[in-house]
Design an enzyme around this catalytic site. Sequence first.
Site, mmCIF file in Angstrom:
data_model
loop_
_atom_site.group_PDB
_atom_site.id
_atom_site.type_symbol
_atom_site.label_atom_id
_atom_site.label_comp_id
_atom_site.label_asym_id
_atom_site.label_seq_id
_atom_site.Cartn_x
_atom_site.Cartn_y
_atom_site.Cartn_z
ATOM 1 N N ASN A 1 20.990 -29.136 39.190
ATOM 2 C CA ASN A 1 21.573 -28.859 37.878
ATOM 3 C C ASN A 1 21.265 -30.039 36.945
ATOM 4 O O ASN A 1 21.693 -31.165 37.202
ATOM 5 C CB ASN A 1 23.084 -28.652 38.054
ATOM 6 C CG ASN A 1 23.743 -28.276 36.752
ATOM 7 O OD1 ASN A 1 23.456 -28.878 35.729
ATOM 8 N ND2 ASN A 1 24.625 -27.294 36.782
ATOM 9 N N HIS B 1 23.205 -32.664 32.827
ATOM 10 C CA HIS B 1 23.595 -34.025 32.442
ATOM 11 C C HIS B 1 22.476 -34.796 31.752
ATOM 12 O O HIS B 1 22.738 -35.762 31.037
ATOM 13 C CB HIS B 1 24.093 -34.807 33.659
ATOM 14 C CG HIS B 1 25.382 -34.255 34.191
ATOM 15 N ND1 HIS B 1 26.523 -34.184 33.432
ATOM 16 C CD2 HIS B 1 25.694 -33.720 35.386
ATOM 17 C CE1 HIS B 1 27.486 -33.636 34.135
ATOM 18 N NE2 HIS B 1 27.016 -33.337 35.324
ATOM 19 N N HIS C 1 23.274 -24.727 32.417
ATOM 20 C CA HIS C 1 24.438 -23.974 31.930
ATOM 21 C C HIS C 1 24.352 -23.920 30.408
ATOM 22 O O HIS C 1 24.377 -24.959 29.756
ATOM 23 C CB HIS C 1 25.707 -24.709 32.386
ATOM 24 C CG HIS C 1 26.989 -23.991 32.099
ATOM 25 N ND1 HIS C 1 28.194 -24.387 32.637
ATOM 26 C CD2 HIS C 1 27.272 -22.905 31.340
ATOM 27 C CE1 HIS C 1 29.157 -23.569 32.215
ATOM 28 N NE2 HIS C 1 28.619 -22.669 31.420
ATOM 29 N N ARG D 1 26.394 -23.430 27.670
ATOM 30 C CA ARG D 1 27.829 -23.327 27.366
ATOM 31 C C ARG D 1 28.060 -22.779 25.973
ATOM 32 O O ARG D 1 27.234 -22.944 25.083
ATOM 33 C CB ARG D 1 28.496 -24.711 27.477
ATOM 34 C CG ARG D 1 28.601 -25.246 28.896
ATOM 35 C CD ARG D 1 29.482 -26.487 28.926
ATOM 36 N NE ARG D 1 30.858 -26.138 28.657
ATOM 37 C CZ ARG D 1 31.798 -25.963 29.597
ATOM 38 N NH1 ARG D 1 31.519 -26.143 30.857
ATOM 39 N NH2 ARG D 1 33.019 -25.619 29.248
ATOM 40 N N ARG E 1 27.282 -27.942 24.382
ATOM 41 C CA ARG E 1 27.478 -29.395 24.421
ATOM 42 C C ARG E 1 26.308 -30.125 25.089
ATOM 43 O O ARG E 1 26.187 -31.330 24.993
ATOM 44 C CB ARG E 1 28.785 -29.754 25.117
ATOM 45 C CG ARG E 1 28.811 -29.473 26.584
ATOM 46 C CD ARG E 1 30.077 -29.994 27.246
ATOM 47 N NE ARG E 1 31.248 -29.231 26.877
ATOM 48 C CZ ARG E 1 32.319 -29.123 27.678
ATOM 49 N NH1 ARG E 1 32.355 -29.751 28.836
ATOM 50 N NH2 ARG E 1 33.354 -28.394 27.312
ATOM 51 N N GLU F 1 23.572 -20.612 34.261
ATOM 52 C CA GLU F 1 25.007 -20.342 34.294
ATOM 53 C C GLU F 1 25.462 -19.977 32.885
ATOM 54 O O GLU F 1 25.039 -20.595 31.903
ATOM 55 C CB GLU F 1 25.771 -21.584 34.741
ATOM 56 C CG GLU F 1 25.404 -22.041 36.126
ATOM 57 C CD GLU F 1 25.973 -23.418 36.434
ATOM 58 O OE1 GLU F 1 26.709 -23.979 35.613
ATOM 59 O OE2 GLU F 1 25.654 -23.926 37.502
ATOM 60 N N THR G 1 33.231 -26.720 35.118
ATOM 61 C CA THR G 1 33.788 -25.429 35.539
ATOM 62 C C THR G 1 34.851 -25.663 36.616
ATOM 63 O O THR G 1 34.537 -26.028 37.733
ATOM 64 C CB THR G 1 32.663 -24.533 36.085
ATOM 65 O OG1 THR G 1 31.525 -24.684 35.244
ATOM 66 C CG2 THR G 1 33.082 -23.089 36.116
ATOM 67 N N GLU H 1 28.251 -17.348 44.333
ATOM 68 C CA GLU H 1 28.245 -18.802 44.536
ATOM 69 C C GLU H 1 29.686 -19.227 44.777
ATOM 70 O O GLU H 1 30.568 -18.966 43.945
ATOM 71 C CB GLU H 1 27.657 -19.528 43.321
ATOM 72 C CG GLU H 1 27.659 -21.042 43.534
ATOM 73 C CD GLU H 1 26.798 -21.807 42.540
ATOM 74 O OE1 GLU H 1 25.908 -21.203 41.909
ATOM 75 O OE2 GLU H 1 27.022 -23.029 42.409
ATOM 76 N N HIS I 1 29.569 -27.324 43.444
ATOM 77 C CA HIS I 1 30.565 -28.019 42.634
ATOM 78 C C HIS I 1 31.168 -29.192 43.401
ATOM 79 O O HIS I 1 31.752 -29.002 44.468
ATOM 80 C CB HIS I 1 31.692 -27.112 42.129
ATOM 81 C CG HIS I 1 32.302 -27.684 40.874
ATOM 82 N ND1 HIS I 1 33.244 -28.660 40.896
ATOM 83 C CD2 HIS I 1 32.019 -27.469 39.570
ATOM 84 C CE1 HIS I 1 33.546 -29.004 39.653
ATOM 85 N NE2 HIS I 1 32.808 -28.292 38.838
HETATM 86 N N1 PXP Z 1 27.386 -24.540 40.410
HETATM 87 C C1 PXP Z 1 28.052 -24.109 39.310
HETATM 88 C C2 PXP Z 1 28.244 -22.629 39.149
HETATM 89 C C3 PXP Z 1 28.532 -25.005 38.333
HETATM 90 O O1 PXP Z 1 29.212 -24.554 37.260
HETATM 91 C C4 PXP Z 1 28.287 -26.396 38.508
HETATM 92 C C5 PXP Z 1 28.740 -27.362 37.456
HETATM 93 O O2 PXP Z 1 28.010 -27.171 36.292
HETATM 94 C C6 PXP Z 1 27.558 -26.798 39.643
HETATM 95 C C7 PXP Z 1 27.146 -25.853 40.588
HETATM 96 C C8 PXP Z 1 27.218 -28.239 39.885
HETATM 97 O O3 PXP Z 1 28.374 -29.003 40.051
HETATM 98 P P1 PXP Z 1 28.269 -30.577 40.161
HETATM 99 O O4 PXP Z 1 27.737 -31.077 38.859
HETATM 100 O O5 PXP Z 1 29.677 -31.000 40.415
HETATM 101 O O6 PXP Z 1 27.340 -30.882 41.300
#
Ligand code: PXP
Length: 260
Positions: A6, A9, A42, A44, A48, A69, A100, A150, A214
């Site tokens: 992901n 960031h 994602h 959003r 952001r 996402e 999330t 998921e 997550h």
């Molecule tokens: N999976 C989903 C569906 C998420 O919403 C997120 C957070 O954006 C992640 C995975 C990744 O989570 P983390 O950044 O805590 O590894």
Amino acid sequence: MKLGVNIDHIAVLREARQVNDPDPLQAIYIAKEAGADQITIHLREDRRHINEWDVKRILENSPLSVNIECSIDPDIVEFLADARPHRVTIVPEKREELTTEGGLNLESIYDRLDSVVHFFKAREIEVSLFIDPTKEAIKSSKILGVEWIELHTGEYANLYNSLYSNLSHTPHSIDELRTSRKNLSKALTQSLKNIKECSNLAKDEYGLKVAAGHGLNYQNVENIANIKDIEELNIGQSIIARSVYTGLKTAITDMKELLK
Ligand code: PXP
């Protein structure tokens, strides 16, 4: 075990100065070289980090499959149906949250979700639902006709971190988990068992493909990676955090090693 990285960031850092670097697209080429299997972003509602421009460029150029996402906001659903990612993962979204916080409350949005799932499926876009690891949510996901679920691993990750990391010494400790180590340990065992049972139910009984994510990091990921019914993990924060010190390629190869 497949790894979806992901990269939201990276766009958070860009948006902090509202300039054009770091460019999330560049991260995808590095992720591929490092052995990642998929990119997750994602879009959003408050934009952001990732925005429509990123989505278009990433889908046009990414050498890896792209999982997006999103919430069930009508404008976002329309936009993504035209953009045609490989997969959409529908997640709950609150404006004020940092990330999330839990899985979808399927009952409360069932009818809308039903039409969104059909809308995406009709356009040959795979659909996944981000749900808490409960038997009811898995059954409802099957009835909704998605290919993927998921499982939200946030509870497991919070319990693990409260027991084994230095989280409790930071200003961001988790107040709800201020309990004895014995109780934390019991809750962690139960949480892991629950994720295993739910993954098994989803895969063996309902024929769903199972992803999880997550809060997973280099310390807590192995227990989840060892669950045979989980096919893919989506990980963001810990990989991008490590990459600040090691570079992105090493951060991803380190994670990929743990998943093996
Ligand atoms: N999976 C989903 C569906 C998420 O919403 C997120 C957070 O954006 C992640 C995975 C990744 O989570 P983390 O950044 O805590 O590894």
